[in-house]
Write an enzyme that holds these catalytic residues in place. Structure first.
Site, short mmCIF file in Angstrom:
data_model
loop_
_atom_site.label_atom_id
_atom_site.label_comp_id
_atom_site.label_asym_id
_atom_site.label_seq_id
_atom_site.Cartn_x
_atom_site.Cartn_y
_atom_site.Cartn_z
N ARG B 12 0.76 -1.30 0.02
CA ARG B 12 0.09 0.02 -0.05
C ARG B 12 0.94 1.27 -0.07
NH1 ARG B 12 -3.07 -0.30 4.97
NH2 ARG B 12 -1.89 -1.85 5.83
N SER B 39 -5.61 4.44 4.85
CA SER B 39 -5.38 2.92 4.69
C SER B 39 -4.60 2.36 3.24
CB SER B 39 -6.62 1.99 4.75
OG SER B 39 -7.07 2.39 6.37
N GLU B 60 -19.21 4.57 -2.21
CA GLU B 60 -18.31 3.82 -3.35
C GLU B 60 -18.91 3.82 -4.88
OE1 GLU B 60 -19.21 2.53 -0.35
OE2 GLU B 60 -17.25 2.57 0.86
N PHE B 85 -15.25 -3.24 -0.63
CA PHE B 85 -16.11 -2.04 -0.92
C PHE B 85 -16.10 -1.54 -2.38
CE2 PHE B 85 -15.10 -1.72 3.47
CZ PHE B 85 -16.12 -2.40 4.09
N HIS B 111 -6.43 -4.35 0.70
CA HIS B 111 -7.19 -5.12 1.79
C HIS B 111 -8.10 -6.46 1.05
CE1 HIS B 111 -6.30 -1.83 4.13
NE2 HIS B 111 -6.43 -2.34 5.21
N ASP B 119 -10.52 -7.72 11.59
CA ASP B 119 -11.84 -6.96 11.04
C ASP B 119 -13.10 -8.01 10.77
OD1 ASP B 119 -11.44 -4.33 11.54
OD2 ASP B 119 -10.82 -3.95 9.56
N ARG B 169 -3.71 -6.34 2.46
CA ARG B 169 -3.18 -5.30 3.67
C ARG B 169 -1.97 -5.76 4.19
NH1 ARG B 169 -5.26 -6.18 9.71
NH2 ARG B 169 -4.40 -4.28 10.63
#
Lengths: 269, 317
Positions: B12, B39, B60, B85, B111, B119, B169
């Site tokens: 990332r 993130s 989104e 998402f 992610h 999560d 992630r």
């Protein structure tokens, strides 16, 4: 203008009749708005993408893509492409898809639409890009009132306000009907004007079949540097007595006899 | 092309830094995010070029169609959020607006996969590749380390059309030597040569597969290891040649066994080199909370688990 819109409505109904499918009600409700837009308001070159000032054009997004016949016929009658193409509507290999498709490279069609609730957001993206590029033209988007039940529309209204867009004009073709009946009964949007105001829009309410009103408000919106929403009160199926205000004509083709009757009515008036 | 140095780094971060680098060269690059810019690391671009960054908030669907509008006007658009998402929630917008109009939108989803970790299931995208792979004109790319992420993002910026790029992630151990390896958008890459079976992978499971292949070598099983960063379009040649030789294929991916790389491999082999295929991935189930390594272990995606599964598979006649 009246003769012009009559000819457009006649072509919409012929196209839908020939294709044996389509959406006459929502097409006829927005013909007057589209005709005034393309005749009097939008700066969109007839030579389309070959025009030297193509990038400077106003942009138009038909969010209610099922009213495609109204847009196709308006564009053809304005001279963006040959009227001969209209007879191909919804037929295999035609540039005139059931819902507007940018893939077919039909002059005048900016982006593909058809799945409701997306045109406004596309218009917001276009407006952001024009602002970045310092292009001083306007983005107009035409939505149906029923379409405003899509949640994504409200995401976009929020975004238009949050990004302080001053080059976006939202027009609502408020014909009050959706497939299952009255918008008010299926899932009411009222008070729509207050909602637009709460989302930061300057709101105008007009008779969507009164050419003078449409023209003066659209021209005012074009000059304005504020977010503008125009609620155009319209009649679904406008111009054909048996289609007017009748939700069953949302997505049904007239048969031979019905077409004949409709064309007679339109030509008589 | 393989690196001796196996230091782990954040893909990332790498994505965020690459965007800043590309943004300096190309003023037409714009970036969108949906309230996850810290993130996804698009915040780096936001800081460098605030006028070209658009935070669409927690919306989104709106982000994808706004991206479409910007792309329609000639912008090269990167739109990022979590894979969960970035796909299912706005599938209609991606299909009917971005892909149908063939717009230049790069969805870089972070992610991806089970390794989202604590999560839990609501945030673990296990079907995203399946959704994206089924849309006409969508390219799907799953890079395996930061060297490759760099190359893939540069490729995306320089290549027109819709793309879905999935990064995890987790930190990724370095696989490729940045001095030698160059991402090739139109082929599967052979990373190890063997005669007994073919192992196909991409993304964060590729490192595990390479380790598993070493363990297999210790017991006398030699594996062809193929890396398929581009899941769609699927380039058949490397897989076909390998499968004809080994006749046994194992696919390992951090995704559901339905619709992802495993399915792409089966589709290809059924046409070009019918073979016995074993798909290692998440078996048509939702994930759960846990630490990243624990989850990899639980769902059988670590080097050791992959090795054990392959040993069993090799016994099957």
């Amino acid at each position: 203008m009246e003769a012009f819109t009559r000819a457009i409505r006649c072509d919409c109904l012929r196209m839908i009749h020939d294709a044996k499918s389509g959406h006459p009600g929502g097409a006829c409700s927005c013909v007057d708005i589209l005709a005034v837009l393309y005749k009097k308001v939008l700066n969109v070159p007839l030579e389309w993408d070959k025009a030297v000032d193509f990038n400077e054009r106003d942009r138009f997004v038909l969010s209610k893509g099922h009213a495609s016949t109204a847009l196709y016929a308006t564009l053809a009658h304005c001279g963006y492409f040959s009227k001969d193409l209209l007879s191909g509507f919804r037929k295999l290999g035609s540039k005139l898809q059931g819902h507007p498709s940018s893939r077919t490279k039909l002059p005048g069609i900016e982006v593909s639409t058809g799945s409701l609730g997306q045109g406004l957001s596309i218009a917001v993206g276009i407006a952001l890009a024009l602002r970045l590029d310092k292009i001083n033209s306007k983005v107009f988007v035409l939505m149906g009132d029923g379409e405003m039940q899509e949640g994504s529309v409200w995401e976009s209204l929020m975004n238009a306000n949050a990004k302080k867009l001053d080059n976006l004009v939202v027009i609502i073709d408020k014909n009050r009907l959706q497939i299952d009946g009255l918008v008010d009964e299926v899932k009411s949007l009222e008070p729509l004007d207050e909602k637009f105001k709460a989302f930061g829009f300057d709101v105008y309410e007009i008779d969507g079949h009164n050419y003078e009103q449409i023209e003066s408000i659209l021209l005012e919106a074009k000059k304005s540097n504020k977010l503008t929403a125009i609620i155009a009160n319209t009649i679904k199926g406008k111009g054909v007595s048996f289609m007017e205000n009748n939700p069953s004509w949302h997505g049904k083709a007239p048969n031979d006899e019905e077409l004949k009757k409709a064309l007679e009515e339109l030509n008589v008036k | 092309m393989l690196s001796k140095n196996q230091t782990a780094a954040s893909p990332r971060n790498c994505y965020g830094e690459k965007l800043v680098e590309l943004g300096a060269k190309n003023p037409d690059i714009v970036v969108l995010d949906a309230d996850l810019s810290c993130s996804t690391q698009t915040c780096k671009f936001a800081k460098a070029y605030p006028e070209r960054f658009f935070n669409c908030g927690i919306a989104e669907q709106d982000m994808m169609t706004t991206a479409a509008g910007l792309a329609y006007c000639g912008k090269t658009v990167f739109a990022s959020t979590f894979a969960m998402f970035a796909t299912a929630r706005c599938l209609d917008q991606i299909r009917n607006t971005i892909c149908y109009s063939k717009l230049n939108v790069k969805i870089v989803a972070t992610h991806g996969g089970i390794t989202v970790g604590e999560d839990g299931a609501s945030h673990q995208a296990l079907e995203d590749i399946s959704y994206m792979r089924s849309i006409p004109d969508m390219k799907v790319i799953v890079p395996a380390d930061c060297t490759e992420v760099n190359d893939v993002i540069e490729y995306a910026a320089n290549t027109k059309g819709p793309m879905y790029i999935r990064i995890p992630r987790t930190n990724l151990k370095q696989i490729f030597d940045p001095e030698v390896y160059r991402f090739n958008p139109s082929m599967g890459v052979k990373l190890r040569d063997g005669k007994d079976l073919t192992i196909v992978s991409n993304g964060e499971t590729l490192f595990e597969v390479l380790e598993a292949a070493k363990m297999l070598h210790e017991v006398g099983i030699e594996a062809d290891v193929l890396h398929y960063p581009v899941v769609k379009p699927f380039y058949h040649t490397a897989l076909k040649e390998s499968a004809i030789k080994t006749k046994r294929v194992v696919v390992v991916e951090n995704h559901s066994v339905i619709g992802g790389l495993g399915s792409a491999v089966c589709e290809s082999l059924s046409q070009y080199a019918p073979s016995k295929v074993y798909r290692i991935g998440i078996k048509d189930t939702f994930g759960q909370s846990g630490e990243q390594r624990q989850l990899m272990e639980f769902y059988g995606l670590t080097d050791k688990k992959i090795y054990e599964k392959i040993i069993k598979f090799m016994d099957v006649k």
